[in-house]
Design a protein around this motif. Structure first.
Motif, PDB file in Angstrom:
ATOM      1  N   VAL A 111       0.877  -1.210   0.035  1.00 14.18           N
ATOM      2  CA  VAL A 111       0.068   0.000   0.013  1.00 14.18           C
ATOM      3  C   VAL A 111       0.916   1.290  -0.019  1.00 14.18           C
ATOM      4  CG1 VAL A 111      -0.170  -0.004   2.576  1.00 14.18           C
ATOM      5  CG2 VAL A 111      -1.868   1.432   1.284  1.00 14.18           C
ATOM      6  N   GLU A 112       0.472   2.184  -0.715  1.00 12.58           N
ATOM      7  CA  GLU A 112       0.884   3.672  -0.713  1.00 12.58           C
ATOM      8  C   GLU A 112       0.252   4.777  -1.291  1.00 12.58           C
ATOM      9  OE1 GLU A 112       4.790   3.649  -2.816  1.00 12.58           O
ATOM     10  OE2 GLU A 112       5.508   1.506  -2.590  1.00 12.58           O
ATOM     11  N   THR A 113       0.508   5.810  -0.625  1.00 11.15           N
ATOM     12  CA  THR A 113      -0.215   6.985  -1.004  1.00 11.15           C
ATOM     13  C   THR A 113       0.193   7.407  -2.585  1.00 11.15           C
ATOM     14  OG1 THR A 113       1.526   8.494  -0.421  1.00 11.15           O
ATOM     15  CG2 THR A 113      -0.676   7.766   1.224  1.00 11.15           C
ATOM     16  N   VAL A 114      -0.636   7.967  -3.198  1.00  8.87           N
ATOM     17  CA  VAL A 114      -0.298   8.352  -4.548  1.00  8.87           C
ATOM     18  C   VAL A 114      -0.603   9.825  -4.725  1.00  8.87           C
ATOM     19  CG1 VAL A 114      -0.678   8.089  -7.281  1.00  8.87           C
ATOM     20  CG2 VAL A 114      -1.138   5.963  -5.584  1.00  8.87           C
ATOM     21  N   ILE A 115       0.219  10.694  -5.243  1.00  3.34           N
ATOM     22  CA  ILE A 115       0.210  12.007  -5.261  1.00  3.34           C
ATOM     23  C   ILE A 115       0.174  12.194  -7.048  1.00  3.34           C
ATOM     24  CG2 ILE A 115       1.290  14.499  -5.161  1.00  3.34           C
ATOM     25  CD1 ILE A 115       0.142  13.129  -2.680  1.00  3.34           C
ATOM     26  N   ARG A 146     -13.005   9.996   6.715  1.00  3.13           N
ATOM     27  CA  ARG A 146     -13.342   9.569   5.520  1.00  3.13           C
ATOM     28  C   ARG A 146     -12.171   8.458   4.941  1.00  3.13           C
ATOM     29  NH1 ARG A 146     -11.993  14.601   1.527  1.00  3.13           N
ATOM     30  NH2 ARG A 146      -9.985  15.431   2.106  1.00  3.13           N
ATOM     31  N   LYS A 147     -12.407   7.587   4.091  1.00  2.00           N
ATOM     32  CA  LYS A 147     -11.575   6.559   3.767  1.00  2.00           C
ATOM     33  C   LYS A 147     -11.502   6.672   2.106  1.00  2.00           C
ATOM     34  CE  LYS A 147     -12.106   3.843   7.757  1.00  2.00           C
ATOM     35  NZ  LYS A 147     -12.541   2.650   8.471  1.00  2.00           N
ATOM     36  N   LEU A 148     -10.388   6.121   1.625  1.00  2.00           N
ATOM     37  CA  LEU A 148     -10.403   5.828   0.037  1.00  2.00           C
ATOM     38  C   LEU A 148      -9.972   4.210   0.386  1.00  2.00           C
ATOM     39  CD1 LEU A 148      -7.886   8.723  -1.446  1.00  2.00           C
ATOM     40  CD2 LEU A 148     -10.376   8.451  -1.651  1.00  2.00           C
ATOM     41  N   ILE A 181      -4.905   6.385  -3.233  1.00  2.00           N
ATOM     42  CA  ILE A 181      -4.328   5.313  -2.732  1.00  2.00           C
ATOM     43  C   ILE A 181      -4.083   4.229  -3.956  1.00  2.00           C
ATOM     44  CG2 ILE A 181      -6.821   3.964  -2.483  1.00  2.00           C
ATOM     45  CD1 ILE A 181      -3.955   3.780   0.020  1.00  2.00           C
ATOM     46  N   GLY A 182      -2.940   3.535  -3.722  1.00  2.00           N
ATOM     47  CA  GLY A 182      -2.126   2.604  -4.958  1.00  2.00           C
ATOM     48  C   GLY A 182      -1.355   1.611  -4.148  1.00  2.00           C
ATOM     49  N   SER A 183      -1.215   0.637  -4.904  1.00  2.00           N
ATOM     50  CA  SER A 183      -0.223  -0.495  -4.636  1.00  2.00           C
ATOM     51  C   SER A 183       0.970  -0.708  -5.716  1.00  2.00           C
ATOM     52  CB  SER A 183      -1.178  -1.589  -4.901  1.00  2.00           C
ATOM     53  OG  SER A 183      -0.226  -3.058  -4.493  1.00  2.00           O
ATOM     54  N   ASP A 184       2.200  -0.635  -5.219  1.00  2.00           N
ATOM     55  CA  ASP A 184       3.208  -0.980  -5.939  1.00  2.00           C
ATOM     56  C   ASP A 184       3.487  -2.418  -5.962  1.00  2.00           C
ATOM     57  OD1 ASP A 184       5.765  -0.995  -7.009  1.00  2.00           O
ATOM     58  OD2 ASP A 184       6.818  -0.427  -5.387  1.00  2.00           O
ATOM     59  N   LYS A 214       0.202  -1.261 -11.700  1.00  2.00           N
ATOM     60  CA  LYS A 214       0.235  -0.567 -10.628  1.00  2.00           C
ATOM     61  C   LYS A 214      -1.181  -0.277 -10.256  1.00  2.00           C
ATOM     62  CE  LYS A 214       4.760  -0.843 -10.489  1.00  2.00           C
ATOM     63  NZ  LYS A 214       5.381  -1.901  -9.670  1.00  2.00           N
ATOM     64  N   PRO A 215      -1.956  -0.997  -9.535  1.00  2.00           N
ATOM     65  CA  PRO A 215      -3.472  -0.641  -9.216  1.00  2.00           C
ATOM     66  C   PRO A 215      -3.812   0.714  -8.492  1.00  2.00           C
ATOM     67  CG  PRO A 215      -2.889  -3.007  -8.888  1.00  2.00           C
ATOM     68  CD  PRO A 215      -1.574  -2.181  -8.944  1.00  2.00           C
ATOM     69  N   VAL A 216      -4.677   1.583  -8.667  1.00  2.00           N
ATOM     70  CA  VAL A 216      -4.880   2.593  -7.974  1.00  2.00           C
ATOM     71  C   VAL A 216      -6.381   2.753  -7.744  1.00  2.00           C
ATOM     72  CG1 VAL A 216      -2.858   4.082  -8.586  1.00  2.00           C
ATOM     73  CG2 VAL A 216      -4.869   4.066  -9.784  1.00  2.00           C
ATOM     74  N   GLY A 217      -6.846   3.396  -6.516  1.00  2.00           N
ATOM     75  CA  GLY A 217      -8.274   3.413  -6.551  1.00  2.00           C
ATOM     76  C   GLY A 217      -8.780   4.613  -7.262  1.00  2.00           C
ATOM     77  N   ALA A 218     -10.045   4.312  -7.645  1.00  2.00           N
ATOM     78  CA  ALA A 218     -10.669   5.232  -8.874  1.00  2.00           C
ATOM     79  C   ALA A 218     -11.039   6.512  -7.990  1.00  2.00           C
ATOM     80  CB  ALA A 218     -11.538   4.570  -9.320  1.00  2.00           C
ATOM     81  N   GLU A 219     -10.915   6.935  -6.693  1.00  2.00           N
ATOM     82  CA  GLU A 219     -11.127   8.105  -5.926  1.00  2.00           C
ATOM     83  C   GLU A 219     -10.060   8.700  -5.373  1.00  2.00           C
ATOM     84  OE1 GLU A 219     -15.444   8.916  -4.087  1.00  2.00           O
ATOM     85  OE2 GLU A 219     -14.074   8.072  -2.425  1.00  2.00           O
ATOM     86  N   VAL A 220      -9.940  10.004  -5.606  1.00  2.00           N
ATOM     87  CA  VAL A 220      -9.032  10.886  -5.083  1.00  2.00           C
ATOM     88  C   VAL A 220      -9.289  12.183  -4.308  1.00  2.00           C
ATOM     89  CG1 VAL A 220      -7.206  10.399  -6.718  1.00  2.00           C
ATOM     90  CG2 VAL A 220      -8.540  12.230  -7.050  1.00  2.00           C
TER      91      VAL A 220
END
Length: 227
Positions: A82-86, A212-214, A97-100, A120-126
């Motif tokens: 798990v990693e944050t994505v900017i 809140r959560k992503l 939120i994403g995954s390396d 590299k999957p990422v969530g569809a909400e930011v």
């Protein structure tokens, strides 16, 4: 590449199509030196050489970024983290939120190559970054791994143990603003029980201040290795 996401701000929800030109993985991006050393030893146990400098910025093809619910990987040696994505777009920063997800076997002889092996999957909400910047260190990242049909907590910790995004960006750009169209994955926390593969990987970014959560969930399909 274009990727459709949803911006969930305090004022409402808005769809936004992001144009991603550059995907960057910030490796060894720990602020907590003890935790980072723990993660380095985790990878050393798998045969991965420790870095010469930290953080290290690995470039990955932008089309590896995906919001799909399943990725396909050769063999059984890959795993997520798990990693944050900017993401920079339109002169603004967004956090997701994403995954390396990385091939650990390939990582033992070439980290840069291993980063390119898996999507590299990422969530569809930011979220807009400026909504969380004032209380950034309170954000919590978590992940769960389902392996052999059993789901368990895999990672958990505040981002206070990782470099602040402003610091990561400054080191990557040598002090300039993050160029539009750039996405940076900003580091991870140690795995509970060690790094290992599984069939399903789940990630969460929690903002306890704004309640809140992503979320991100994806399956891993193992492809055979022939030859």
């Amino acid at each position: 590449m274009k990727i459709d996401m949803n911006v969930a701000s305090l004022s409402g929800s808005t769809p936004l199509c992001f144009e991603i030109n550059d995907l960057v993985i910030a490796g060894w991006a720990g602020r907590d030196k003890e935790a980072m050393e723990h993660h380095i030893r985790e990878l050393e146990a798998l045969g991965v050489k420790r870095p010469e400098t930290t953080p290290t910025f690995y470039r990955v093809a932008a089309n590896r970024l995906t919001t799909g619910g399943r990725i396909e990987c050769n063999g059984s040696a890959s795993s997520g983290e798990v990693e944050t994505v900017i993401i920079a777009q339109g002169g603004k920063l967004y956090v997701g939120i994403g995954s390396d997800h990385t091939d650990r076997e390939v990582e033992t002889y070439g980290i840069t190559v291993s980063k390119q092996m898996c999507d590299k999957p990422v969530g569809a909400e930011v979220w807009p970054f400026d909504e969380v910047a004032p209380h950034w260190d309170s954000l919590i990242i978590r992940s769960w791994l389902t392996a052999d049909g059993k789901r368990s907590l895999y990672q958990e910790g505040t981002v206070a143990g990782l470099l602040d995004p402003a610091d990561v960006i400054a080191r990557y750009t040598q002090g300039a603003d993050l160029p539009d169209g750039t996405a940076i994955l900003g580091g991870t926390t140690p795995a509970i029980g060690g790094i290992r593969p599984g069939e399903v990987f789940e990630c969460e970014l929690e903002d306890p201040v704004l309640s809140r959560k992503l979320h991100l969930v994806y399956e891993i399909k193992e492809l055979p290795i022939s030859g």
